[in-house]
Write an enzyme that holds these catalytic residues in place. Structure first.
Site, PDB file in Angstrom:
ATOM      1  N   GLU A   1       1.039  -0.613  -5.153  1.00 45.84           N
ATOM      2  CA  GLU A   1       0.058   0.439  -5.395  1.00 45.84           C
ATOM      3  C   GLU A   1       0.869   1.729  -5.492  1.00 45.84           C
ATOM      4  O   GLU A   1       1.166   2.384  -4.492  1.00 45.84           O
ATOM      5  CB  GLU A   1      -0.958   0.533  -4.256  1.00 45.84           C
TER       6      GLU A   1
ATOM      7  N   ASP B   1       0.818  -1.205   0.000  1.00 46.09           N
ATOM      8  CA  ASP B   1       0.000   0.000   0.000  1.00 46.09           C
ATOM      9  C   ASP B   1       0.856   1.261   0.000  1.00 46.09           C
ATOM     10  O   ASP B   1       1.922   1.305   0.613  1.00 46.09           O
ATOM     11  CB  ASP B   1      -0.898  -0.014   1.245  1.00 46.09           C
TER      12      ASP B   1
END
Length: 800
Positions: A522, A469
């Site tokens: 990401e 993330d």
């Protein structure tokens, strides 16, 4: 009652004093005897002179002095050590507590706050120690060596027989300490935290924690009524590691570390390496050992056969706590794998599973990096769920959050009184967007904590991949910061060189240790080389970050922007659907329609589409088929597979009632779900749709500039050149006899999938008959076909 020795007329204290006097008398007698032996009478001297040959008289010697008598040592602790133990600032409690040889025997020293008496038990010996006050007990026993012993501790209302925690050697090896010092302990969870074990023949739990700035550390838990005063840990040198083996403590015990800061203040902290925690909002760590027996050997052996970027990867993203609220890990294992398998997805991606205090963060503010959230069960329960996925033939990806952590004062923030896991520079530590703290990626121990954590989930929980993330927030020093709020790197740039090195190390380590896993970034910028090998230097001068795949945020943003326009306006935004092919092969991409796109006022996927309900569903179906045919892997968030109209809420999850037959769901929501199932089935059995996702050889435009028609047509090709033709019509009109150029090598085309068929909720405008090419050049190709293009629909055709 104070325990007494077997003999009724003996007193342990008197016995110890009597034994000490005997030792003193024996020593004095031995000295006197030795001195007497050296004295000689005149008769003896004369006899000796007659026998000995004549020689010079020896020099006169000084008279022999008797050897000094060494009095028994006092067993009691001195005031300095007492004060340090009472204030929890002693770095070596094992050096003063326990049993130690001293002049006159063995000194026993015990620190048991609130105890009434303490007795040493060693074979038939029962020696009650003197109460020195403040919980300290001591005694001198006339023994030659330290015996195997236990302690009998009397409290008000109870008597406990126990091992002495301070008689044990360190339970952490030199190799572990060396690797930790180097920042290279790839299985750090086996060295730090709470580890149930047998040590020196005794069962208990070894507690270890990294706290280099602490003046003292103790273990507090249910076993000592959360008062760690009597359980001080020892410092293992310059490593910054504190260690204590506590006998008799096993699985299920709650604990924390009581840390004394440099200023003398105290803080009670959860274990950063805890493998199990209490259910939030409770925050204690729990001693844990796994007993799960895996049944996924076949899955693990086969998953490394094909790299992820060359394999079919279709991902169903799930928030476990809200997929069906109230289900535990084991209950989910009975339902979720079967559901995902029925829909044909190859993988699930679990939003963060690691423990987090606030459910509304969806797991993206982690406090327990090594513990699956206790909201749904135990760590073994989570392993059971992963095992169930693997047995169903489904891979498990997991969101991993190494970018930041929350400021909770019982967790990582200023863990030992100073910035430890976060950067010392406030400009580098405070995240401006999320109110959290960023990790200090330049500190080797912190980097080790995170790299080992990535390995931990893959090795211990058999996770098949990590979606990392917020990578962009790590890569840039100026991320969400204004001028003056950041300092350039040593080269004057804005790249966070420490974060780059960390991500490279993490990826290299995970891929080396765990064959068949994939890491997914990401990353929302155009950073060069996210999925390039770490040893390959790119144009920017950096080695690749080493990820296997990257979320294509540009495709997601552009394509969603296009379909949200009214069809009459789409011709002005045609490039938003074609631009992705300009950079499609710069990285290995995943096309994400994730949870982020269906919350916070962004509306659900179907609700983004303009028009009435029929047009919304039709555009939704056309978009999904366009997405599945586009180069890259697919990811779809739960609820979007059946066109849920409302935004996702973690409080109640998907609106499953929409699939109730009584609601008329066959035409509305079940139809979209049936389409997703068929997309996955065709996708998995058509290598043209995934085999060359990362190669220009796998894609050819047929027509990419039909802006007036709102039409896109392209070929996907496998390694053998076998094609699939995908045609999307994003206008609400039927286009009859629409001519498209095609390869002349295909004699007949067959409609494989059409998003307008009735079972999906469409109008049944199809091409039911085989389509034969004509020798009419079109779109720069020697042959062409004519099709009926349904309104707001995507059609797939393959060679018959």
């Amino acid at each position: 009652m104070t325990p007494r020795p077997p003999s009724s007329d003996s007193d342990p204290k008197k016995s110890v004093k009597k034994a000490a006097k005997s030792v003193k008398k024996a020593a004095e007698k031995a000295v006197t005897k030795k001195a007497a032996a050296k004295k000689e009478t005149p008769a003896v001297k004369k006899a000796a002179a007659q026998k000995a040959p004549a020689k010079k008289a020896p020099a006169k010697k000084a008279p022999a002095r008797p050897e000094p008598v060494v009095p028994p040592a006092s067993p009691a602790l001195d005031a300095h050590d007492r004060d340090r133990l009472l204030s929890a600032t002693h770095h070596d409690p094992h050096g003063v507590l326990g049993a130690h040889p001293v002049p006159g025997g063995i000194a026993f020293r015990v620190f048991k706050p609130y105890a009434i008496s303490v007795t040493v038990l060693a074979g038939t010996l029962r020696a009650e120690l003197h109460d020195d006050g403040d919980g300290f007990f001591s005694g001198l026993v006339p023994l030659q060596e330290v015996p195997a012993y236990r302690l009998l501790v009397t409290y008000e209302g109870s008597v406990q027989e126990t091992e002495d925690a301070y008689r044990f050697l360190p339970a952490l090896g030199d190799l572990d300490l060396h690797l930790i010092g180097e920042g290279r302990h790839e299985q750090l969870w086996r060295a730090l935290g709470a580890e149930p074990m047998t040590h020196q023949g005794v069962t208990g739990t070894r507690f270890t924690v990294w706290a280099p700035n602490a003046r003292g550390v103790s273990v507090a838990g249910t076993f000592n009524f959360w008062d760690g005063t009597g359980y001080p840990m020892r410092s293992l040198g310059s490593s910054g590691i504190w260690e204590l083996f506590v006998p008799g403590i096993g699985e299920g015990e709650l604990y924390k570390f009581a840390i004394t800061r440099q200023d003398g203040s105290k803080t009670l902290r959860a274990d950063p390496m805890a493998r199990r925690t209490e259910v939030p909002p409770n925050t204690s760590s729990i001693v844990h050992a796994s007993h799960h027996e895996w049944h996924d050997d076949g899955w693990l052996e086969g998953r490394a056969a094909t790299p992820a970027h060359e394999a079919p990867v279709s991902v169903y993203e799930v928030h476990l706590a809200s997929w069906r609220p109230g289900l535990t890990y084991r209950q989910l294992a009975e339902q979720l794998p079967a559901y995902v398998k029925d829909l044909g997805f190859t993988h699930v991606e679990l939003m963060p599973v690691a423990e987090h205090p606030f459910g509304g963060s969806w797991g993206y503010q982690v406090t327990g990096f090594y513990a699956p959230t206790a909201r749904l069960g135990t760590p073994d329960d989570f392993k059971y769920l992963v095992d169930a996925f693997h047995q169903a033939g489904i891979g498990v990806l997991m969101d991993w959050v190494p970018a930041h952590f929350p400021r909770d004062d019982w967790a990582l923030a200023e863990f030992d009184g100073r910035p430890l896991y976060e950067h010392e520079d406030p400009l580098r530590s405070a995240h401006p967007d999320w109110g959290t703290l960023e990790f200090d990626f330049g500190r080797r121990e912190v980097r080790n904590f995170l790299v080992a954590n990535a390995v931990y989930w893959c090795e211990e929980f058999h996770i098949d991949g990590l979606r990392v993330d917020a990578v962009a927030s790590m890569l840039y020093l100026d991320y969400s910061r204004e001028p003056g709020q950041w300092v350039p790197n040593e080269h004057g740039g804005r790249e966070n060189l420490d974060a780059v090195a960390f991500l490279q190390e993490m990826n290299a380590t995970v891929y080396r240790r765990v064959p068949g896993v994939v890491t997914i970034a990401e990353e929302s910028t155009a950073w060069d080389g996210v999925t390039r090998a770490t040893d390959h230097i790119g144009p920017g001068g950096f080695g690749g970050l080493g990820f296997g795949l990257k979320w294509n945020m540009g495709w997601m943003h552009d394509s969603l922007g296009y379909v949200q326009h009214e069809p009459v306006h789409r011709k002005f935004h045609h490039h938003e659907m074609t631009f992705s092919m300009v950079y499609a092969y710069s990285e290995n991409y995943v096309l994400p329609i994730s949870h982020d796109e269906v919350v916070h006022g962004k509306r659900s996927l179907v609700s983004k589409m303009p028009g009435d309900w029929w047009q919304q569903r039709a555009t939704d179906r056309a978009y999904l088929a366009f997405m599945w045919a586009h180069p890259g892997k697919q990811l779809l968030f739960m609820g979007q597979e059946f066109a849920q109209g409302a935004e996702w809420s973690e409080a109640h999850g998907p609106d499953w009632w929409l699939l109730d037959p009584g609601y008329g769901a066959e035409a509305d929501h079940r139809g979209v779900r049936d389409l997703v199932r068929d997309l996955n089935i065709v996708y998995r059995h058509t290598p043209a749709l995934w085999q060359l996702d990362t190669s220009p050889d796998g894609f050819q435009w047929i027509v990419g500039d039909a802006a007036e028609d709102n039409v896109f047509a392209f070929l996907r090709l496998d390694a053998e050149g076998n094609p699939l033709l995908a045609v999307s019509n994003f206008s609400p009109v039927v286009r009859h006899d629409y001519r498209l150029g095609v390869p002349d090598s295909v004699p007949v085309w067959h409609e494989t999938l059409n998003t307008d068929v009735g079972k999906y909720g469409g109008g049944d405008v199809t091409n039911p008959d085989p389509v034969k090419p004509e020798a009419t050049a079109w779109h720069g190709r020697p042959a062409s076909i004519t099709l009926v293009l349904p309104p707001l629909a995507t059609v797939w055709l393959r060679p018959a």
